[in-house]
Design an enzyme around this catalytic site. Structure first.
Site, PDB file in Angstrom:
ATOM      1  N   ASP A  27       0.820  -1.209   0.000  1.00 38.29           N
ATOM      2  CA  ASP A  27       0.000   0.000   0.000  1.00 38.29           C
ATOM      3  C   ASP A  27       0.858   1.264   0.000  1.00 38.29           C
ATOM      4  O   ASP A  27       2.088   1.210   0.116  1.00 38.29           O
ATOM      5  CB  ASP A  27      -1.028  -0.018   1.144  1.00 38.29           C
ATOM      6  CG  ASP A  27      -0.403   0.029   2.534  1.00 38.29           C
ATOM      7  OD1 ASP A  27       0.588   0.748   2.708  1.00 38.29           O
ATOM      8  OD2 ASP A  27      -0.931  -0.647   3.443  1.00 38.29           O
ATOM      9  N   TYR A  28       0.205   2.395  -0.133  1.00 38.19           N
ATOM     10  CA  TYR A  28       0.857   3.684  -0.358  1.00 38.19           C
ATOM     11  C   TYR A  28       1.941   3.975   0.675  1.00 38.19           C
ATOM     12  O   TYR A  28       3.033   4.465   0.338  1.00 38.19           O
ATOM     13  CB  TYR A  28      -0.219   4.770  -0.322  1.00 38.19           C
ATOM     14  CG  TYR A  28       0.241   6.162  -0.682  1.00 38.19           C
ATOM     15  CD1 TYR A  28       0.557   6.499  -1.991  1.00 38.19           C
ATOM     16  CD2 TYR A  28       0.335   7.142   0.297  1.00 38.19           C
ATOM     17  CE1 TYR A  28       0.955   7.785  -2.321  1.00 38.19           C
ATOM     18  CE2 TYR A  28       0.738   8.429  -0.018  1.00 38.19           C
ATOM     19  CZ  TYR A  28       1.051   8.746  -1.329  1.00 38.19           C
ATOM     20  OH  TYR A  28       1.442  10.016  -1.649  1.00 38.19           O
TER      21      TYR A  28
END
Length: 237
Positions: free
Chosen positions: A104-105
């Site tokens: 994820d980011y």
């Protein structure tokens, strides 16, 4: 090098060899402007093969890279929010690579990118239980009871996770560091597992996957996997 036409069609991902043979028998495949036969061979660097009027392209060379993903990049091919993409970090490679799985980011670390669909399926299909190891920095102290919960499996959204492995635990007054190895790949799983035991993740980095590790690779840099490394990944059961 000349190959049987049905093999070239299969390598290009258009159909299985059996289906390609049916197309040849049905006259849907042309070799240099004439109907191809089952025994015909072709070299796509010099010959023109057409399948239902569409020119067949040579199979793209398979490339797999290991990237040390920084935080602040998204593991997709495009993003409506115009956030930075991990593919930007491998843009100098002359092939269209896609991420195998996701980080994820705000998660950093080991991410594979490839144009090898067989490898991607092997590493992401749940039945293969590919091990992934994360370095976790959490807010709170990791107790022996919490470790036991992670190692037995915890409930996240009506689902009990598979047993995990916990190693190299270090606690300070307010934070903890530890390594967590899982064999599943559900969305934000590590963060949700830690939430379930009362640890809030401050920093998360994947440091191992399927026997690979980051080694001394700097953040934001990548290296090509060798043929031997790819072969080992494809043997994971």
């Amino acid at each position: 090098m000349a190959e049987r036409i049905q093999k070239l069609i299969s390598q290009a991902g258009l159909a299985s060899r059996r289906q390609a043979e049916r197309w040849i028998e049905e006259g849907k495949v042309l070799l240099n402007g004439r109907k191809a036969g089952l025994g015909d061979r072709a070299d796509l660097t010099v010959d023109k093969v057409e399948v239902a009027g569409r020119a067949l392209q040579a199979a793209e060379k398979k490339i797999t890279v290991l990237l040390n993903k920084p935080r602040g990049y998204i593991s997709t091919l495009k993003d409506p929010g115009e956030r930075r993409l991990v593919t930007e970090l491998v843009a100098d490679i002359p092939a269209r690579l896609f991420p195998i799985g996701r980080l994820d980011y705000n998660t950093e670390g080991l991410l594979l990118l490839s144009n090898d669909g067989d490898l991607a399926l092997r590493l992401t299909h749940p039945r293969h239980h590919v091990k992934k190891t994360y370095l976790v920095k959490g807010r709170g102290r990791l107790t022996s009871d919490m470790i036991g919960q992670l190692e037995q499996g915890v409930m996240i959204d009506q689902y009990k996770t598979a047993p995990a492995q916990v190693a190299k635990v270090r606690n300070s007054a307010t934070t903890c560091w530890f390594e967590l190895t899982i064999s599943e790949g559900k969305n934000r799983q590590v963060r949700r597992m830690c939430d379930a035991i009362g640890i809030s993740v401050v920093r998360l980095k994947r440091i191992g996957l399927g026997g690979l590790d980051l080694g001394g690779l700097e953040t934001g840099r990548y290296r090509l996997l060798s043929a031997a490394e790819v072969a080992r990944l494809k043997k994971i059961n």
